[in-house]
Design a protein around this motif. Structure first.
Motif, mmCIF file in Angstrom:
data_model
loop_
_atom_site.group_PDB
_atom_site.id
_atom_site.type_symbol
_atom_site.label_atom_id
_atom_site.label_comp_id
_atom_site.label_asym_id
_atom_site.label_seq_id
_atom_site.Cartn_x
_atom_site.Cartn_y
_atom_site.Cartn_z
ATOM 1 N N SER A 1 0.825 -1.203 0.000
ATOM 2 C CA SER A 1 0.000 0.000 0.000
ATOM 3 C C SER A 1 0.862 1.257 0.000
ATOM 4 C CB SER A 1 -0.925 -0.006 1.224
ATOM 5 O OG SER A 1 -1.661 1.189 1.291
ATOM 6 N N THR B 1 -3.983 3.088 -6.178
ATOM 7 C CA THR B 1 -4.516 2.495 -4.947
ATOM 8 C C THR B 1 -5.859 1.809 -5.180
ATOM 9 O OG1 THR B 1 -5.590 4.587 -4.310
ATOM 10 C CG2 THR B 1 -3.344 4.210 -3.505
ATOM 11 N N THR B 2 -6.517 2.127 -6.290
ATOM 12 C CA THR B 2 -7.779 1.457 -6.643
ATOM 13 C C THR B 2 -7.617 -0.058 -6.688
ATOM 14 O OG1 THR B 2 -8.442 3.360 -7.967
ATOM 15 C CG2 THR B 2 -9.581 1.299 -8.410
ATOM 16 N N TYR B 3 -6.406 -0.512 -7.012
ATOM 17 C CA TYR B 3 -6.180 -1.943 -7.234
ATOM 18 C C TYR B 3 -5.692 -2.661 -5.976
ATOM 19 C CZ TYR B 3 -6.915 -0.211 -11.852
ATOM 20 O OH TYR B 3 -7.493 0.409 -12.938
ATOM 21 N N THR C 1 -7.207 -4.158 -3.720
ATOM 22 C CA THR C 1 -8.536 -4.696 -3.435
ATOM 23 C C THR C 1 -8.439 -6.093 -2.856
ATOM 24 O OG1 THR C 1 -10.618 -5.418 -4.431
ATOM 25 C CG2 THR C 1 -8.693 -5.425 -5.855
ATOM 26 N N LYS C 2 -9.384 -6.436 -1.976
ATOM 27 C CA LYS C 2 -9.393 -7.747 -1.335
ATOM 28 C C LYS C 2 -10.193 -8.790 -2.109
ATOM 29 C CE LYS C 2 -8.698 -5.890 3.295
ATOM 30 N NZ LYS C 2 -9.196 -5.798 4.681
ATOM 31 N N ASP C 3 -10.681 -8.437 -3.290
ATOM 32 C CA ASP C 3 -11.500 -9.348 -4.089
ATOM 33 C C ASP C 3 -10.635 -10.047 -5.132
ATOM 34 O OD1 ASP C 3 -13.442 -10.715 -5.421
ATOM 35 O OD2 ASP C 3 -14.344 -8.948 -6.372
ATOM 36 N N SER C 4 -10.364 -11.329 -4.930
ATOM 37 C CA SER C 4 -9.580 -12.115 -5.891
ATOM 38 C C SER C 4 -10.445 -12.988 -6.787
ATOM 39 C CB SER C 4 -8.585 -13.017 -5.148
ATOM 40 O OG SER C 4 -7.593 -12.246 -4.510
ATOM 41 N N SER D 1 -9.978 -12.798 -10.578
ATOM 42 C CA SER D 1 -8.584 -12.674 -11.008
ATOM 43 C C SER D 1 -8.033 -14.003 -11.504
ATOM 44 C CB SER D 1 -7.713 -12.167 -9.857
ATOM 45 O OG SER D 1 -8.139 -10.886 -9.441
ATOM 46 N N LYS E 1 -2.868 -5.830 -7.853
ATOM 47 C CA LYS E 1 -3.936 -6.660 -7.283
ATOM 48 C C LYS E 1 -3.386 -8.029 -6.878
ATOM 49 C CE LYS E 1 -8.733 -8.028 -8.107
ATOM 50 N NZ LYS E 1 -9.865 -8.012 -9.065
ATOM 51 N N TYR F 1 -0.996 -7.673 -3.870
ATOM 52 C CA TYR F 1 -1.761 -7.386 -2.656
ATOM 53 C C TYR F 1 -2.424 -8.655 -2.123
ATOM 54 C CZ TYR F 1 -4.680 -4.592 0.510
ATOM 55 O OH TYR F 1 -5.283 -4.032 1.617
ATOM 56 N N ARG G 1 -1.656 -10.352 1.462
ATOM 57 C CA ARG G 1 -2.740 -10.617 2.414
ATOM 58 C C ARG G 1 -2.758 -12.060 2.901
ATOM 59 N NH1 ARG G 1 -7.334 -11.017 0.754
ATOM 60 N NH2 ARG G 1 -7.104 -10.733 -1.492
#
Length: 505
Positions: free
Chosen positions: A236, A271-273, A275-278, A281, A476, A479, A483
């Motif tokens: 980040s 920073t838009t990318y 994201t916690k949604d994989s 992807s 993405k 990140y 995580r």
């Protein structure tokens, strides 16, 4: 350290810093003084910082006044950042690439990336040590080469095990944030010089697409491979620094052929990318790299496979792919040829653009002669075999150069083909499995995230890379890795391995 002030600076993020500023429990001047204090405490062991900016506290005080007046420039306002000692600044700091040959040299203006950081409100805390000349003076099999050493700065040691070099060439830019001597740093990469010291020091390294950040005012190696990028403890924070330094730049004389390919692909903020949604992807594993039979890869492979399984559980689709030109690339000398040819011309262009150079060097011929005469440059750590090879080149119109450059681009086209055919958002591999070169020769982006430690307690990472301008998908992916599998932990104090001698500060 400010008298009577107690604030724990370890592992601070931009969010932490800005929250403390807002509460009034911390000022930029206090934070800057605390980092300077830590440099005084630990840099003798690490050799990560080659110079502290004498004006840093005064600059921070001015930014504090702006903050109190409600003039907040952005998330980097008041945040101390180091620059690798090949990124030029038109102030009282030196820009030497770790060599005495450039001591006292002055640019007419800041490097564009340094100017961008100042505009964003960052405090330029000082210059980070590096592998001298970004490790482009001699290199196996061409001759002696010592990563993490410069004649001006001495050795830079890994804070996780100070008996180990912290890799290069952005050595101090990796070690200083890792040891919390500074919030973050800028490094530069031609091939591996951001991601390798980032992984060795257990931090995030983000090398952007060439041309996404300016090379103007940066001591060069190669117009087709050099790039500047952030090195920080979290992805980040690295992405927020990237936001601040992205710019097409008319002062970058090699810019036009590269940044135009990213027109229309640069978001307002990366920073838009984060994201916690994989779930939507697709991450592609470069199976040829992971299959390499080397000590590092074999040791790290179980950690990589575990991370891939965690990404699957996180909802990502995983594909195992081959890069069609991979085998030709691993046996090619095209990259070295390109760098030999470009360095001779590009270093001359850089020096000619300086306001003055007290040592009188003008080009590569002069630099070679200087190193022969100056006893500080005559050592067992570097010889000049690469420089001799570069000096012997016959110009960028040479068929040899053009053939080598075309060979590099052909390999890069293989990355594009594999990426597009498999609809990848990112290609994943171990950082130590040749990831940097795969990205370097096409001028492509790469991000490394720490995921484990080796038998010597030195960190290693997983890398995400892809074609030009693919930063959104790489961010993405990185990140997601951070995580589900990230293992960033600060080094212990005193540093493992005991105190080391450090030759200069």
């Amino acid at each position: 350290m400010p008298d009577g002030f107690d604030f724990n600076v370890e592992e601070l993020t931009i969010t932490d810093i800005q929250a403390a500023f807002k509460k009034g429990t911390l000022t930029s001047a206090q934070l800057t003084e605390m980092y300077i204090h830590r440099i005084g405490m630990y840099n003798f062991e690490l050799g990560a910082v080659i110079e502290v900016n004498k004006d840093a506290v005064e600059i921070a005080e001015g930014l504090d006044k702006e903050y109190k007046a409600g003039k907040i420039r952005g998330p980097l306002h008041g945040v101390p950042i180091l620059l690798k000692d090949n990124i030029g600044t038109a102030d009282r700091m030196e820009t030497t690439a770790g060599s005495w040959a450039l001591i006292g040299s002055k640019p007419y203006r800041d490097a564009t990336v340094a100017a961008k950081l100042r505009k964003a409100g960052a405090v330029l805390l000082g210059k980070a040590n590096l592998s001298q000349w970004a490790n482009w003076r001699s290199r196996a099999p061409y001759g002696v080469s010592t990563n993490s050493w410069s004649s001006r700065g001495g050795y830079c040691h890994c804070p996780y095990n100070v008996t180990t070099a912290c890799s290069g060439s952005s050595s101090g830019s990796g070690a200083a944030p890792a040891a919390n001597l500074v919030f973050a740093a800028l490094g530069s990469e031609t091939d591996g010089s951001i991601v390798s010291p980032a992984q060795t020091n257990g931090i995030v390294g983000l090398k952007p697409t060439i041309g996404l950040t300016s090379r103007a005012g940066v001591v060069p190696i190669s117009r087709t491979q050099d790039v500047v990028g952030p090195m920080a403890r979290t992805l980040s924070d690295a992405v927020k620094i990237l936001d601040a330094i992205v710019q097409r730049d008319g002062e970058d004389q090699y810019d036009a052929g590269y940044t135009k390919r990213c027109i229309g692909k640069i978001p307002k903020t990366y920073t838009t990318y984060l994201t916690k949604d994989s779930k939507k992807s697709t991450y592609c594993v470069a199976q040829q790299m992971i299959a390499l039979n080397s000590t590092n890869v074999n040791y790290q492979r179980p950690t990589f496979e575990s991370a891939i399984n965690l990404l699957k559980k996180d909802g990502a689709t995983i594909k195992y792919i081959d890069i069609p030109t991979y085998r030709n690339w691993t046996t090619s000398s095209f990259e070295q040829t390109v760098l030999h040819y470009e360095f001779k011309q590009d270093i001359k262009n850089y020096i000619s653009g300086l306001e003055f150079v007290p040592t009188g060097v003008k080009d590569l011929t002069d630099l070679i002669a200087y190193n022969i005469k100056d006893p500080r440059e005559q050592n067992g750590y570097f010889n000049q075999t690469i420089w001799y090879a570069s000096e012997a080149t016959d110009g960028l119109d040479s068929p040899v150069y053009k053939e080598a450059l075309a060979g590099d681009f052909k390999f890069a086209a293989g990355i594009d083909e594999a990426f597009n055919q498999n609809k990848c958002d990112a290609i994943l591999t171990l950082t130590s499995a040749g990831a940097s070169t795969a990205a370097a020769i096409g001028g492509y982006p790469i991000i490394t995230v720490p995921v484990g430690v080796n038998a010597n307690k030195v960190p290693f990472g997983i890398a995400a890379f892809g074609p030009a301008c693919s930063e959104p998908g790489l961010i993405k992916a990185a990140y997601a890795v951070e995580r589900v599998a990230g293992t960033r932990k600060p080094p212990t104090y005193p540093f493992v391995g005991g105190p080391r001698n450090y030759t200069a500060f």
